[in-house]
Write a protein that holds these residues in place. Sequence first.
Motif, PDB file in Angstrom:
ATOM      1  N   VAL A 119       8.918 -18.080  -1.498  1.00 18.51           N
ATOM      2  CA  VAL A 119       7.819 -17.374  -0.842  1.00 18.51           C
ATOM      3  C   VAL A 119       6.637 -18.338  -0.752  1.00 18.51           C
ATOM      4  CG1 VAL A 119       6.293 -15.375  -0.902  1.00 18.51           C
ATOM      5  CG2 VAL A 119       8.639 -15.189  -1.763  1.00 18.51           C
ATOM      6  N   LYS A 120       6.433 -18.881   0.436  1.00 20.96           N
ATOM      7  CA  LYS A 120       5.348 -19.843   0.639  1.00 20.96           C
ATOM      8  C   LYS A 120       4.153 -19.126   1.231  1.00 20.96           C
ATOM      9  CE  LYS A 120       8.584 -23.650   1.435  1.00 20.96           C
ATOM     10  NZ  LYS A 120       9.054 -24.697   2.378  1.00 20.96           N
ATOM     11  N   THR A 121       3.080 -19.024   0.442  1.00 25.58           N
ATOM     12  CA  THR A 121       1.896 -18.313   0.884  1.00 25.58           C
ATOM     13  C   THR A 121       0.698 -18.739   0.064  1.00 25.58           C
ATOM     14  OG1 THR A 121       0.877 -16.126   1.147  1.00 25.58           O
ATOM     15  CG2 THR A 121       2.390 -16.398  -0.678  1.00 25.58           C
ATOM     16  N   ALA A 122      -0.481 -18.576   0.642  1.00 25.52           N
ATOM     17  CA  ALA A 122      -1.714 -18.835  -0.100  1.00 25.52           C
ATOM     18  C   ALA A 122      -2.279 -17.546  -0.690  1.00 25.52           C
ATOM     19  CB  ALA A 122      -2.752 -19.483   0.818  1.00 25.52           C
ATOM     20  N   GLN A 123      -1.668 -16.411  -0.346  1.00 26.95           N
ATOM     21  CA  GLN A 123      -2.171 -15.124  -0.811  1.00 26.95           C
ATOM     22  C   GLN A 123      -1.396 -14.664  -2.041  1.00 26.95           C
ATOM     23  OE1 GLN A 123      -2.042 -12.460   2.534  1.00 26.95           O
ATOM     24  NE2 GLN A 123      -3.894 -13.302   3.421  1.00 26.95           N
ATOM     25  N   THR A 124      -2.029 -14.775  -3.181  1.00 25.81           N
ATOM     26  CA  THR A 124      -1.432 -14.312  -4.430  1.00 25.81           C
ATOM     27  C   THR A 124      -2.426 -13.406  -5.137  1.00 25.81           C
ATOM     28  OG1 THR A 124      -0.087 -16.295  -4.682  1.00 25.81           O
ATOM     29  CG2 THR A 124      -0.485 -15.008  -6.657  1.00 25.81           C
ATOM     30  N   ILE A 125      -1.990 -12.215  -5.457  1.00 24.99           N
ATOM     31  CA  ILE A 125      -2.866 -11.218  -6.065  1.00 24.99           C
ATOM     32  C   ILE A 125      -2.420 -10.958  -7.491  1.00 24.99           C
ATOM     33  CG2 ILE A 125      -3.832  -8.902  -5.832  1.00 24.99           C
ATOM     34  CD1 ILE A 125      -1.900 -10.030  -2.929  1.00 24.99           C
ATOM     35  N   CYS A 126      -3.365 -10.932  -8.406  1.00 26.94           N
ATOM     36  CA  CYS A 126      -3.059 -10.573  -9.797  1.00 26.94           C
ATOM     37  C   CYS A 126      -3.281  -9.081  -9.986  1.00 26.94           C
ATOM     38  CB  CYS A 126      -3.946 -11.361 -10.761  1.00 26.94           C
ATOM     39  SG  CYS A 126      -3.478 -13.084 -10.923  1.00 26.94           S
ATOM     40  N   ILE A 127      -2.242  -8.379 -10.421  1.00 30.66           N
ATOM     41  CA  ILE A 127      -2.315  -6.930 -10.634  1.00 30.66           C
ATOM     42  C   ILE A 127      -2.024  -6.647 -12.098  1.00 30.66           C
ATOM     43  CG2 ILE A 127      -1.417  -4.681  -9.937  1.00 30.66           C
ATOM     44  CD1 ILE A 127      -0.373  -6.009  -7.387  1.00 30.66           C
ATOM     45  N   PRO A 128      -2.874  -5.910 -12.796  1.00 29.76           N
ATOM     46  CA  PRO A 128      -2.556  -5.531 -14.177  1.00 29.76           C
ATOM     47  C   PRO A 128      -1.192  -4.853 -14.238  1.00 29.76           C
ATOM     48  CG  PRO A 128      -4.823  -4.949 -13.647  1.00 29.76           C
ATOM     49  CD  PRO A 128      -4.185  -5.386 -12.360  1.00 29.76           C
ATOM     50  N   ALA A 129      -0.356  -5.263 -15.177  1.00 30.13           N
ATOM     51  CA  ALA A 129       1.018  -4.762 -15.240  1.00 30.13           C
ATOM     52  C   ALA A 129       1.051  -3.247 -15.402  1.00 30.13           C
ATOM     53  CB  ALA A 129       1.761  -5.439 -16.388  1.00 30.13           C
ATOM     54  N   GLU A 130       0.197  -2.696 -16.247  1.00 30.55           N
ATOM     55  CA  GLU A 130       0.186  -1.239 -16.457  1.00 30.55           C
ATOM     56  C   GLU A 130      -0.218  -0.503 -15.187  1.00 30.55           C
ATOM     57  OE1 GLU A 130       0.888   1.042 -19.010  1.00 30.55           O
ATOM     58  OE2 GLU A 130       2.047  -0.659 -19.682  1.00 30.55           O
ATOM     59  N   THR A 131      -1.165  -1.066 -14.452  1.00 28.44           N
ATOM     60  CA  THR A 131      -1.601  -0.451 -13.198  1.00 28.44           C
ATOM     61  C   THR A 131      -0.457  -0.416 -12.189  1.00 28.44           C
ATOM     62  OG1 THR A 131      -3.886  -1.164 -13.534  1.00 28.44           O
ATOM     63  CG2 THR A 131      -3.226  -0.632 -11.289  1.00 28.44           C
ATOM     64  N   LEU A 132       0.249  -1.545 -12.063  1.00 27.97           N
ATOM     65  CA  LEU A 132       1.378  -1.598 -11.133  1.00 27.97           C
ATOM     66  C   LEU A 132       2.476  -0.632 -11.553  1.00 27.97           C
ATOM     67  CD1 LEU A 132       2.793  -2.849  -8.708  1.00 27.97           C
ATOM     68  CD2 LEU A 132       3.547  -4.717 -10.184  1.00 27.97           C
ATOM     69  N   LYS A 133       2.764  -0.597 -12.837  1.00 26.76           N
ATOM     70  CA  LYS A 133       3.820   0.288 -13.329  1.00 26.76           C
ATOM     71  C   LYS A 133       3.482   1.755 -13.065  1.00 26.76           C
ATOM     72  CE  LYS A 133       4.347   0.932 -17.748  1.00 26.76           C
ATOM     73  NZ  LYS A 133       4.650   0.688 -19.181  1.00 26.76           N
ATOM     74  N   GLU A 134       2.239   2.154 -13.340  1.00 25.71           N
ATOM     75  CA  GLU A 134       1.844   3.546 -13.113  1.00 25.71           C
ATOM     76  C   GLU A 134       1.809   3.876 -11.627  1.00 25.71           C
ATOM     77  OE1 GLU A 134       1.386   6.013 -15.420  1.00 25.71           O
ATOM     78  OE2 GLU A 134       2.293   4.461 -16.679  1.00 25.71           O
ATOM     79  N   GLY A 135       1.416   2.902 -10.799  1.00 21.35           N
ATOM     80  CA  GLY A 135       1.419   3.145  -9.359  1.00 21.35           C
ATOM     81  C   GLY A 135       2.821   3.366  -8.825  1.00 21.35           C
ATOM     82  N   LEU A 136       3.774   2.587  -9.323  1.00 22.14           N
ATOM     83  CA  LEU A 136       5.170   2.759  -8.897  1.00 22.14           C
ATOM     84  C   LEU A 136       5.734   4.077  -9.414  1.00 22.14           C
ATOM     85  CD1 LEU A 136       6.520  -0.874  -9.441  1.00 22.14           C
ATOM     86  CD2 LEU A 136       5.807   0.208  -7.305  1.00 22.14           C
ATOM     87  N   LYS A 137       5.443   4.385 -10.657  1.00 17.27           N
ATOM     88  CA  LYS A 137       5.934   5.633 -11.247  1.00 17.27           C
ATOM     89  C   LYS A 137       5.417   6.844 -10.482  1.00 17.27           C
ATOM     90  CE  LYS A 137       5.854   8.233 -15.610  1.00 17.27           C
ATOM     91  NZ  LYS A 137       5.334   8.216 -17.012  1.00 17.27           N
ATOM     92  N   GLY A 138       4.176   6.747 -10.005  1.00 15.57           N
ATOM     93  CA  GLY A 138       3.563   7.882  -9.317  1.00 15.57           C
ATOM     94  C   GLY A 138       3.869   7.962  -7.837  1.00 15.57           C
ATOM     95  N   SER A 139       4.623   7.006  -7.288  1.00 15.14           N
ATOM     96  CA  SER A 139       4.872   7.018  -5.846  1.00 15.14           C
ATOM     97  C   SER A 139       6.352   6.939  -5.468  1.00 15.14           C
ATOM     98  CB  SER A 139       4.130   5.854  -5.183  1.00 15.14           C
ATOM     99  OG  SER A 139       4.526   4.608  -5.727  1.00 15.14           O
ATOM    100  N   LEU A 140       7.175   6.282  -6.267  1.00 12.63           N
ATOM    101  CA  LEU A 140       8.567   6.052  -5.889  1.00 12.63           C
ATOM    102  C   LEU A 140       9.332   7.341  -5.622  1.00 12.63           C
ATOM    103  CD1 LEU A 140       9.642   3.077  -8.184  1.00 12.63           C
ATOM    104  CD2 LEU A 140       9.720   3.140  -5.683  1.00 12.63           C
ATOM    105  N   PHE A 141       9.048   8.390  -6.384  1.00 13.03           N
ATOM    106  CA  PHE A 141       9.826   9.624  -6.248  1.00 13.03           C
ATOM    107  C   PHE A 141       9.647  10.280  -4.884  1.00 13.03           C
ATOM    108  CE2 PHE A 141       5.688  11.140  -7.490  1.00 13.03           C
ATOM    109  CZ  PHE A 141       5.546  12.355  -6.844  1.00 13.03           C
ATOM    110  N   ALA A 142       8.581   9.932  -4.167  1.00  9.12           N
ATOM    111  CA  ALA A 142       8.300  10.585  -2.887  1.00  9.12           C
ATOM    112  C   ALA A 142       8.850   9.821  -1.690  1.00  9.12           C
ATOM    113  CB  ALA A 142       6.795  10.772  -2.716  1.00  9.12           C
TER     114      ALA A 142
END
Length: 478
Positions: A212-235
């Motif tokens: 993946v060649k890109t200049a755009q890299t975002i740091c996301i807190p792991a807990e935030t990402l995990k909770e976001g996935l948990k709260g959205s994947l089921f839909a």
Amino acid sequence: MQTKSRTATAKNRKKESGFSKTKPKASVPLEQTEPLVEDEPKIEEKSDRNSSNSAGDSPQLLPAEIKLVCTQDNLANHLELVSKAVPAKPTHPVLGNVLLVACKKTQRVQLTVFDMRLAIQTSFEANVQSPGDMTIPVGLLSDIVGKFSPGDITLVSREALNREGEDSEDSGNSATLPEAVSNSPVATLIAACGRYQVRGISSEEFPAIPEVKTAQTICIPAETLKEGLKGSLFATATDEGKHILTGVYFKICQDTLEFAATDGHRLVVLNTSIQGFSKKKQAEIAQPLELTVPAKSLAELERILSSRTSADPVELSYSTESALVEFRWGAQRLVTRCLEGTYPAYPDLLQQDFKHQVTLEKAPFIKAIERIAVLADKKEKTLSIRINSEAQQVSLSLFREFGNGLEQMAAHVNSDSNLSISFNIKYLLEGAKAIASSQLQMHLTQRDGPAILVPAGNRSKPNILMDAKYLLMPIFKD
């Protein structure tokens, strides 16, 4: 595309690797799968054939031989991380294998699985005495290692084991291997309880994970990402016919991250703050970064994040040219291709006049739905809700030919009139469970209009500031 000769391959095997690249062999019928990239993929990074060797090491003239010692716990845990991403029916045998790369320089073992749609890679420390690489059936290897008792495991290739002078009985076992597969590698696992051999496939058959060649890299807190996935994947949608809806939509604007998921009947929208772009100045970013990532890939990401203990953030890298996204944290990385197409415009659905507001205790509400749900089935799954503003009460009911159920509970109703509305009981229950707070609020328009569930009361995880909205369309019959 050219194929390496035996002589050229032997020369490369003289070099010790640090997980470097090699040129591909066109041996896997990749056209039968949907690849991560449109062009022909390359062979995965090889650890011990292609990087420069130290001056004191003697050349390896035989096929790359491996000898390493690791703990059962380490090997079992990291196999568990990658093994569930392997398809039940891979389109080519090597895609059902894990690529094992042992690097003497770094004293680490790298494990990679790749089904041409999703790649997961991890690594761990080990005592690497002889470097090399091979692929091994991941399911069988994981089952064997998982049954071993805690302690050290020695893993060698067949050539390294024979050269170290096994007794005649063991040598005889190796000699009886079928002629047709005598040139394929064999992994030998030696533990306190015994020895197992598993035949693999040459690592040169294993396709490369696209970079993946890109200049755009975002740091996301792991807990935030995990909770976001948990709260959205089921839909997300499970019907492949609704292609774009089978993924989670990400929208990243400066310091905010938005998750959205819908299957056409309900909608989840989560907003949270993030650390921002780490490799590109925010002032240079004119447009939000938008991508839709397959739910199947994100489910694996959530599973792995749930098992991690590191507090390091997750780095998200996205290539607009190849539509590839990579999640990297610690020694793990996950690469997948984003879904093509435009995600539905959903913000207007959240801007309606929700004139009725009902606040409920979440736990009793969920218990009431679960009890009355025993009456529901595929033919009848409509739950009726009556909101009584005078009595400050909510009633749940479900009627069937063979019986019916009624639940009543106190609620804070902020409305001048009563209202009756019906929902799919499964969708309502999943939405209520996804609200991460001690109470929930139900915002309603009218009996044939959408309803929104939002958190209220104490947050389940107060350290994660996430604005959640779950929109649900009613079941309306004239």
